[in-house]
Design a protein around this motif. Structure first.
Motif, PDB file in Angstrom:
ATOM      1  N   TRP A  64       2.340  -7.175   3.993  1.00  0.00           N
ATOM      2  CA  TRP A  64       2.102  -7.246   5.511  1.00  0.00           C
ATOM      3  C   TRP A  64       3.385  -7.423   6.160  1.00  0.00           C
ATOM      4  N   ASN A  65       3.444  -6.880   7.348  1.00  0.00           N
ATOM      5  CA  ASN A  65       4.946  -7.224   8.010  1.00  0.00           C
ATOM      6  C   ASN A  65       5.237  -8.503   8.456  1.00  0.00           C
ATOM      7  N   GLY A  66       4.381  -9.420   8.283  1.00  0.00           N
ATOM      8  CA  GLY A  66       4.735 -10.956   8.455  1.00  0.00           C
ATOM      9  C   GLY A  66       4.595 -11.075  10.202  1.00  0.00           C
ATOM     10  N   ARG A  67       4.150 -10.216  11.006  1.00  0.00           N
ATOM     11  CA  ARG A  67       4.139 -10.688  12.225  1.00  0.00           C
ATOM     12  C   ARG A  67       2.948 -10.408  12.871  1.00  0.00           C
ATOM     13  N   ASP A  68       2.164  -9.342  12.741  1.00  0.00           N
ATOM     14  CA  ASP A  68       1.099  -8.820  13.399  1.00  0.00           C
ATOM     15  C   ASP A  68      -0.216  -9.061  12.605  1.00  0.00           C
ATOM     16  N   LEU A  69      -1.368  -9.652  13.222  1.00  0.00           N
ATOM     17  CA  LEU A  69      -2.598  -9.704  12.847  1.00  0.00           C
ATOM     18  C   LEU A  69      -3.347  -8.438  12.864  1.00  0.00           C
ATOM     19  N   ASP A  70      -3.105  -7.479  13.763  1.00  0.00           N
ATOM     20  CA  ASP A  70      -3.898  -6.389  13.882  1.00  0.00           C
ATOM     21  C   ASP A  70      -2.630  -5.303  14.430  1.00  0.00           C
ATOM     22  N   SER A  71      -3.045  -4.077  14.392  1.00  0.00           N
ATOM     23  CA  SER A  71      -2.055  -3.063  15.018  1.00  0.00           C
ATOM     24  C   SER A  71      -2.965  -1.942  15.542  1.00  0.00           C
ATOM     25  N   ALA A  72      -2.421  -1.139  16.434  1.00  0.00           N
ATOM     26  CA  ALA A  72      -3.012  -0.317  17.244  1.00  0.00           C
ATOM     27  C   ALA A  72      -4.087   0.915  16.257  1.00  0.00           C
ATOM     28  N   ASP A  73      -3.548   1.138  15.287  1.00  0.00           N
ATOM     29  CA  ASP A  73      -4.409   2.034  14.423  1.00  0.00           C
ATOM     30  C   ASP A  73      -5.177   0.943  13.230  1.00  0.00           C
ATOM     31  N   HIS A  74      -5.038  -0.276  13.450  1.00  0.00           N
ATOM     32  CA  HIS A  74      -5.433  -1.513  12.696  1.00  0.00           C
ATOM     33  C   HIS A  74      -4.942  -0.822  10.932  1.00  0.00           C
ATOM     34  N   LYS A  75      -3.994  -0.252  10.836  1.00  0.00           N
ATOM     35  CA  LYS A  75      -3.539  -0.128   9.645  1.00  0.00           C
ATOM     36  C   LYS A  75      -1.873  -0.314   9.340  1.00  0.00           C
ATOM     37  N   SER A  76      -1.096  -0.192  10.429  1.00  0.00           N
ATOM     38  CA  SER A  76       0.359  -0.235  10.567  1.00  0.00           C
ATOM     39  C   SER A  76       1.047  -1.476  10.261  1.00  0.00           C
ATOM     40  N   HIS A  77       0.252  -2.622  10.561  1.00  0.00           N
ATOM     41  CA  HIS A  77       0.860  -3.900  10.061  1.00  0.00           C
ATOM     42  C   HIS A  77       0.699  -4.208   8.443  1.00  0.00           C
ATOM     43  N   MET A  78      -0.056  -2.985   7.817  1.00  0.00           N
ATOM     44  CA  MET A  78      -0.073  -3.212   6.324  1.00  0.00           C
ATOM     45  C   MET A  78       0.558  -2.400   5.642  1.00  0.00           C
ATOM     46  N   ALA A  79       0.937  -2.265   4.240  1.00  0.00           N
ATOM     47  CA  ALA A  79       1.697  -1.327   3.815  1.00  0.00           C
ATOM     48  C   ALA A  79       1.269  -1.500   2.243  1.00  0.00           C
ATOM     49  N   TYR A  80       1.296  -0.286   1.480  1.00  0.00           N
ATOM     50  CA  TYR A  80       1.319  -0.522  -0.038  1.00  0.00           C
ATOM     51  C   TYR A  80       2.511  -0.821  -0.407  1.00  0.00           C
ATOM     52  N   PRO A  81       2.746  -1.418  -1.822  1.00  0.00           N
ATOM     53  CA  PRO A  81       3.989  -1.670  -2.399  1.00  0.00           C
ATOM     54  C   PRO A  81       4.397  -0.027  -3.180  1.00  0.00           C
ATOM     55  N   ASP A  82       5.745  -0.191  -3.192  1.00  0.00           N
ATOM     56  CA  ASP A  82       6.224   1.103  -4.063  1.00  0.00           C
ATOM     57  C   ASP A  82       5.335   1.374  -5.241  1.00  0.00           C
ATOM     58  N   ARG A  83       5.154   2.362  -5.420  1.00  0.00           N
ATOM     59  CA  ARG A  83       4.086   2.747  -6.646  1.00  0.00           C
ATOM     60  C   ARG A  83       4.873   2.694  -7.959  1.00  0.00           C
ATOM     61  N   THR A  84       6.252   2.828  -7.951  1.00  0.00           N
ATOM     62  CA  THR A  84       7.167   2.479  -9.052  1.00  0.00           C
ATOM     63  C   THR A  84       7.260   1.102  -9.537  1.00  0.00           C
ATOM     64  N   THR A  85       7.960   0.304  -8.487  1.00  0.00           N
ATOM     65  CA  THR A  85       8.544  -0.732  -8.642  1.00  0.00           C
ATOM     66  C   THR A  85       7.495  -1.954  -8.353  1.00  0.00           C
ATOM     67  N   LEU A  86       6.370  -1.626  -7.708  1.00  0.00           N
ATOM     68  CA  LEU A  86       5.286  -2.672  -7.349  1.00  0.00           C
ATOM     69  C   LEU A  86       6.096  -3.821  -6.585  1.00  0.00           C
ATOM     70  N   VAL A  87       7.018  -3.487  -5.456  1.00  0.00           N
ATOM     71  CA  VAL A  87       7.638  -4.204  -4.745  1.00  0.00           C
ATOM     72  C   VAL A  87       7.420  -4.000  -3.339  1.00  0.00           C
ATOM     73  N   CYS A  88       7.232  -4.779  -2.348  1.00  0.00           N
ATOM     74  CA  CYS A  88       6.924  -4.641  -0.777  1.00  0.00           C
ATOM     75  C   CYS A  88       8.081  -4.103  -0.492  1.00  0.00           C
ATOM     76  N   PRO A  89       7.744  -3.178   0.541  1.00  0.00           N
ATOM     77  CA  PRO A  89       8.758  -2.341   1.223  1.00  0.00           C
ATOM     78  C   PRO A  89       9.464  -3.329   2.348  1.00  0.00           C
ATOM     79  N   ALA A  90      10.678  -3.173   2.730  1.00  0.00           N
ATOM     80  CA  ALA A  90      11.443  -3.925   3.451  1.00  0.00           C
ATOM     81  C   ALA A  90      10.731  -4.140   4.948  1.00  0.00           C
TER      82      ALA A  90
END
Length: 303
Positions: free
Chosen positions: A192-218
């Protein structure tokens, strides 16, 4: 004690020691972490051409959706209305709304006929860092306009569609053994971006972890529970007429509106996800019973 009696006692002790050696797990077994999850088991409530995230306040504006959990969910649902509603989830303080495109066989609606499994897992390597969902967060997973290749390569495509011994199908299988069920497993983003409960496309406030490191992006530094819908549809045999209300199998997607009681969700996340357990909806791991449960026998947080 006679020599014969001493011999019998020694033999019995040897058998007991051998039995304990086989049945007693090693001392470190409790520290072995293979899972970090708990389940929400929720049943179908209704089917509506509504989507309170994508088309709020517009009943009938969407393709048909099948709803689980909160029994009040409709096009006008809000965080406040959900918190006042009733739920059929096994954990009564989970009043969240869960929904996905309805499945049809020709013109026949196919309804999941038992409580479905929604896993709350760690999507990152350091499962101890996963935080509870913030109140009111909502998001959409997948896309009703996805191509087959987009579905196949999406970070959330885990198993795809499966039935019988057939798995990793990116569209519906052409045939399922009679009596089997059509299953779908698909994972949500867990950063989660730590800020928005929703976004215009209802997706951009969320992201997947890096598939190799399994760490959240900055850009999305806050790890939250990774939802994994595992839904079973009672349809089998010739699958040529099976479809989603949104189209082909690769248009699978789902929506989530968080309406958990915050302390209850936090207790389950802390005990099961952060604690490295494989929990049922009560927060109990049958393989590690000595760790206890997060909730009471009534599936509520002891107060």
């Amino acid at each position: 004690m006679s020599r014969k009696l001493r011999s019998s006692v020694a033999a019995a002790a040897g058998l007991l020691a051998a039995a304990l050696a086989v049945t007693t797990p090693p001392a470190q077994a409790d520290d072995l972490v293979t899972h970090h999850e708990f389940q929400a088991n929720c049943s179908v409530t209704t089917h509506r051409p509504d989507d309170p995230i994508v088309s709020p306040g517009l009943p009938g504006a969407s393709h048909m959706h099948t709803f689980l959990g909160n029994q009040s969910t409709n096009a006008s649902s809000t965080n406040t209305s959900l918190s006042s509603g009733q739920t059929n989830c096994r954990t009564p303080d989970d009043k969240s709304a869960y929904w996905f495109p309805s499945v049809y066989n020709g013109d026949q609606l196919i309804v999941p006929d038992f409580p479905q499994v929604i896993y709350y897992k760690s999507g990152i390597l350091k499962y101890q860092d996963v935080r509870s969902f913030p109140a009111g967060i909502r998001f959409v997973v997948g896309s009703p306009t996805a191509t087959q290749d987009q579905f196949r390569t999406a970070p959330g495509a885990v198993e795809g569609w499966e039935c019988g011994n057939s798995s990793h199908n990116w569209d519906f299988p052409s045939y399922c053994p009679p009596g089997s069920q059509l299953n779908i497993r698909y994972q949500a983003p867990s950063c989660w971006n730590g800020r928005d409960l929703d976004s215009a496309d209802h997706k951009s406030h969320m992201a997947y972890p890096d598939r190799t490191t399994l760490v959240c992006p900055a850009t999305h530094p806050v790890p939250v529970p990774m939802l994994e819908f595992k839904i079973a549809f009672p349809v089998s045999g010739d699958m040529s007429r099976v479809r989603l209300s949104s189209g082909r199998g690769y248009t699978w997607h789902y929506d989530f509106m968080n309406a958990w009681d915050a302390p209850t969700l936090q207790a389950l996340v802390s005990h099961c996800v952060n604690g490295g357990l494989q929990c049922d909806p009560r927060g109990y791991d049958q393989y590690k019973p000595q760790r206890g449960a997060a909730l009471g026998p009534d599936y509520r947080l002891p107060r």
